[in-house]
Write a protein that holds these residues in place. Structure first.
Motif, PDB file in Angstrom:
ATOM      1  N   PHE A   3      -2.050  80.548  60.813  1.00 14.82           N
ATOM      2  CA  PHE A   3      -0.774  80.199  61.812  1.00 14.82           C
ATOM      3  C   PHE A   3      -0.997  79.289  63.139  1.00 14.82           C
ATOM      4  CE2 PHE A   3       2.140  81.757  59.106  1.00 14.82           C
ATOM      5  CZ  PHE A   3       2.695  82.873  59.213  1.00 14.82           C
ATOM      6  N   VAL A   4      -1.918  79.757  63.758  1.00 14.53           N
ATOM      7  CA  VAL A   4      -2.122  79.037  65.014  1.00 14.53           C
ATOM      8  C   VAL A   4      -2.532  77.575  64.766  1.00 14.53           C
ATOM      9  CG1 VAL A   4      -3.788  78.924  67.017  1.00 14.53           C
ATOM     10  CG2 VAL A   4      -2.982  81.023  66.282  1.00 14.53           C
ATOM     11  N   GLY A   5      -3.520  77.492  63.594  1.00 18.94           N
ATOM     12  CA  GLY A   5      -4.229  76.055  63.202  1.00 18.94           C
ATOM     13  C   GLY A   5      -3.142  75.348  62.644  1.00 18.94           C
ATOM     14  N   CYS A   6      -2.123  75.833  61.740  1.00 18.03           N
ATOM     15  CA  CYS A   6      -1.076  75.230  61.268  1.00 18.03           C
ATOM     16  C   CYS A   6      -0.087  74.554  62.330  1.00 18.03           C
ATOM     17  CB  CYS A   6      -0.640  76.010  60.087  1.00 18.03           C
ATOM     18  SG  CYS A   6       0.598  75.063  59.150  1.00 18.03           S
ATOM     19  N   HIS A   7       0.427  75.468  63.095  1.00 18.86           N
ATOM     20  CA  HIS A   7       1.449  75.051  64.000  1.00 18.86           C
ATOM     21  C   HIS A   7       0.848  74.010  64.886  1.00 18.86           C
ATOM     22  CE1 HIS A   7       5.290  77.516  63.498  1.00 18.86           C
ATOM     23  NE2 HIS A   7       4.518  78.163  62.852  1.00 18.86           N
ATOM     24  N   SER A   8      -0.281  74.115  65.219  1.00 21.39           N
ATOM     25  CA  SER A   8      -0.691  73.232  66.346  1.00 21.39           C
ATOM     26  C   SER A   8      -0.998  71.839  65.331  1.00 21.39           C
ATOM     27  CB  SER A   8      -1.839  73.654  66.948  1.00 21.39           C
ATOM     28  OG  SER A   8      -2.759  73.772  66.129  1.00 21.39           O
ATOM     29  N   TYR A   9      -1.013  71.519  64.203  1.00 19.54           N
ATOM     30  CA  TYR A   9      -1.335  70.561  63.727  1.00 19.54           C
ATOM     31  C   TYR A   9      -0.219  70.064  62.827  1.00 19.54           C
ATOM     32  CZ  TYR A   9      -6.021  70.657  65.037  1.00 19.54           C
ATOM     33  OH  TYR A   9      -7.245  70.895  66.061  1.00 19.54           O
ATOM     34  N   CYS A  10       0.957  70.659  62.861  1.00 16.82           N
ATOM     35  CA  CYS A  10       2.105  70.282  62.055  1.00 16.82           C
ATOM     36  C   CYS A  10       2.432  68.878  62.537  1.00 16.82           C
ATOM     37  CB  CYS A  10       2.947  71.318  62.213  1.00 16.82           C
ATOM     38  SG  CYS A  10       4.497  70.979  61.301  1.00 16.82           S
ATOM     39  N   ILE A  11       2.731  68.107  61.514  1.00 17.39           N
ATOM     40  CA  ILE A  11       3.642  66.842  61.911  1.00 17.39           C
ATOM     41  C   ILE A  11       4.698  66.677  60.664  1.00 17.39           C
ATOM     42  CG2 ILE A  11       3.259  64.274  61.538  1.00 17.39           C
ATOM     43  CD1 ILE A  11       0.215  64.450  62.136  1.00 17.39           C
ATOM     44  N   GLY A  59      14.890  63.207  62.095  1.00 17.74           N
ATOM     45  CA  GLY A  59      15.767  62.978  60.746  1.00 17.74           C
ATOM     46  C   GLY A  59      14.930  62.299  59.540  1.00 17.74           C
ATOM     47  N   VAL A  60      13.750  61.924  59.878  1.00 17.25           N
ATOM     48  CA  VAL A  60      12.884  61.106  58.812  1.00 17.25           C
ATOM     49  C   VAL A  60      11.938  62.368  58.002  1.00 17.25           C
ATOM     50  CG1 VAL A  60      11.136  59.604  58.093  1.00 17.25           C
ATOM     51  CG2 VAL A  60      12.818  58.985  60.005  1.00 17.25           C
ATOM     52  N   CYS A  61      12.281  62.593  56.719  1.00  9.94           N
ATOM     53  CA  CYS A  61      11.647  63.461  55.956  1.00  9.94           C
ATOM     54  C   CYS A  61      10.222  63.040  55.885  1.00  9.94           C
ATOM     55  CB  CYS A  61      12.185  63.669  54.618  1.00  9.94           C
ATOM     56  SG  CYS A  61      11.397  64.615  53.476  1.00  9.94           S
ATOM     57  N   TYR A  62       9.214  63.946  56.180  1.00  8.65           N
ATOM     58  CA  TYR A  62       7.603  63.589  56.043  1.00  8.65           C
ATOM     59  C   TYR A  62       7.160  65.025  55.856  1.00  8.65           C
ATOM     60  CZ  TYR A  62       2.694  62.804  56.638  1.00  8.65           C
ATOM     61  OH  TYR A  62       1.454  62.593  56.626  1.00  8.65           O
ATOM     62  N   GLN A 102       9.510  72.509  61.922  1.00  9.49           N
ATOM     63  CA  GLN A 102       9.392  71.019  62.272  1.00  9.49           C
ATOM     64  C   GLN A 102       8.246  70.765  63.289  1.00  9.49           C
ATOM     65  OE1 GLN A 102      10.896  68.190  60.782  1.00  9.49           O
ATOM     66  NE2 GLN A 102      11.946  69.887  59.391  1.00  9.49           N
ATOM     67  N   GLY A 103       7.270  70.203  63.269  1.00 10.25           N
ATOM     68  CA  GLY A 103       6.408  69.835  63.876  1.00 10.25           C
ATOM     69  C   GLY A 103       6.784  68.995  65.237  1.00 10.25           C
ATOM     70  N   LYS A 104       5.913  69.109  66.135  1.00  5.03           N
ATOM     71  CA  LYS A 104       6.525  68.111  67.283  1.00  5.03           C
ATOM     72  C   LYS A 104       5.454  66.977  67.359  1.00  5.03           C
ATOM     73  CE  LYS A 104       8.755  71.461  70.370  1.00  5.03           C
ATOM     74  NZ  LYS A 104       8.479  72.556  69.436  1.00  5.03           N
TER      75      LYS A 104
END
Ligand SMILES: *[C@@H]1O[C@H](CO)[C@@H](O)[C@H](O)[C@H]1NC(C)=O
Ligand SMILES: *[C@@H]1O[C@H](CO)[C@@H](O)[C@H](O)[C@H]1NC(C)=O
Length: 306
Positions: free
Chosen positions: A17-25, A122-125, A113-115
């Protein structure tokens, strides 16, 4: 089936969870490393939708493969076989049936959604098209609404299936037209993969005119090849680039031409076909019953469609 990994799983879960959230684009998916009891079904399986079978006897690894794969909607295990599935028990309820020895795991994820400055709001990625999952020239589009549909493919000409890996088996250009008409679509002129009775599978160029007219290209050549083609009458056994329809140097084999003739009523001879905006005036157009280009065609014009 018993699971004895409770402590190690929780430890990995935390890091995950930590790894995933911090790298979420863009859009990302989170969930447990193993489904909760209500999403595990013993003695049940979804029949007919596996797209990948992995050898493992570890249910956690099986579920992990599904989590990692944008295409996966659920997975199931029997003995040491982990099957990743294109559908799930909700969408294909009719196919979710009892089968002893199977355990079915529904994929449970939530979106977040990642920051990141890279992806505009609004753009899906979600990165699911990065690995180019659509085969045979299909176009990939990412979707960010549901964890059960992360991407879709728009397939080229005669491919279909979730990742365009399935080939339509057509038996003629008319068959291509008849396949599209009930769906309200009109096929594009182009090369189609065909299985013809008694002949090897091949690529054939088809052009479509109206709801019930389809043309099959049997010969095309550029003016620089005129001497070669002038000497090649249709009843002679000569083929050139027969499995690579092109405008400059292409002639289907005699068996193929005879087969097409047996199914056709008209022939057409067109100059510069791909660049024409209209077929009127056509170069030449006629009924095979009036003039049989196969038996009499000693002087060949530029491009033949029978
Ligand atoms: C799923 O079930 C339906 C209805 O019983 C059946 O028509 C269809 O062929 C099944 N699909 C597969 C892939 O087995
Ligand atoms: C996976 O294994 C099952 C059972 O043997 C089989 O029915 C299915 O076709 C296999 N799927 C793939 C993609 O090979």
């Amino acid at each position: 089936m018993k699971f004895q990994y409770a402590v190690p799983i929780i430890a990995i879960l935390h890091i995950f969870f930590v790894g995933c959230h911090s790298y979420c684009i863009g859009t990302c998916y989170s969930g447990r490393l193993f489904p909760e009891t209500q999403d595990i079904f013993h003695g049940k399986h979804l029949k007919g939708y596996s797209y990948n079978n992995i050898t493992t006897n570890d249910p956690v690894k099986c579920y992990h493969h599904c989590v990692q794969d944008c295409r996966c909607k659920a997975c199931q295990m029997k003995d040491a076989r982990c099957e990743l599935l294109d559908e799930d028990k909700t969408f294909k309820a009719d196919n979710f049936t009892a089968e002893s020895g199977y355990v079915y795991f529904d994929l449970k994820q939530t979106l977040y959604q990642g920051k990141s400055d890279i992806v505009q709001p609004g753009v899906c990625y979600n990165g699911c098209c990065r690995s180019q999952p659509c085969r045979n020239g299909g176009t990939c589009v990412e979707h960010c609404i549901s964890p059960k549909k992360k991407f879709s493919c728009t397939c080229t000409l005669n491919y279909h299936g979730i990742v365009c890996d399935k080939t339509h088996v057509f038996t003629s250009c008319l068959d291509v037209l008849r396949y599209h008409t009930p769906k309200g679509s009109h096929p594009k002129n182009g090369k189609y993969y065909m299985h013809l009775p008694g002949l090897r599978n091949r690529l054939v160029f088809c052009a479509f005119e109206s709801k019930n007219r389809a043309w099959t290209l049997v010969e095309s050549y550029s003016i620089s090849k005129i001497d070669i083609y002038r000497a090649m009458v249709f009843h002679q056994f000569i083929a050139r680039n027969h499995n690579n329809p092109n405008w400059n140097d292409h002639r289907q084999g005699t068996h193929f031409i005879n087969y097409i003739r047996s199914k056709s009523t008209m022939f057409r001879v067109t100059c510069d076909f791909p660049r024409r905006s209209s077929l009127v005036p056509d170069y030449l157009f006629g009924y095979l019953r009036d003039y049989d280009i196969i038996d009499h065609g000693d002087a060949n014009p530029v491009s033949q469609n029978a």
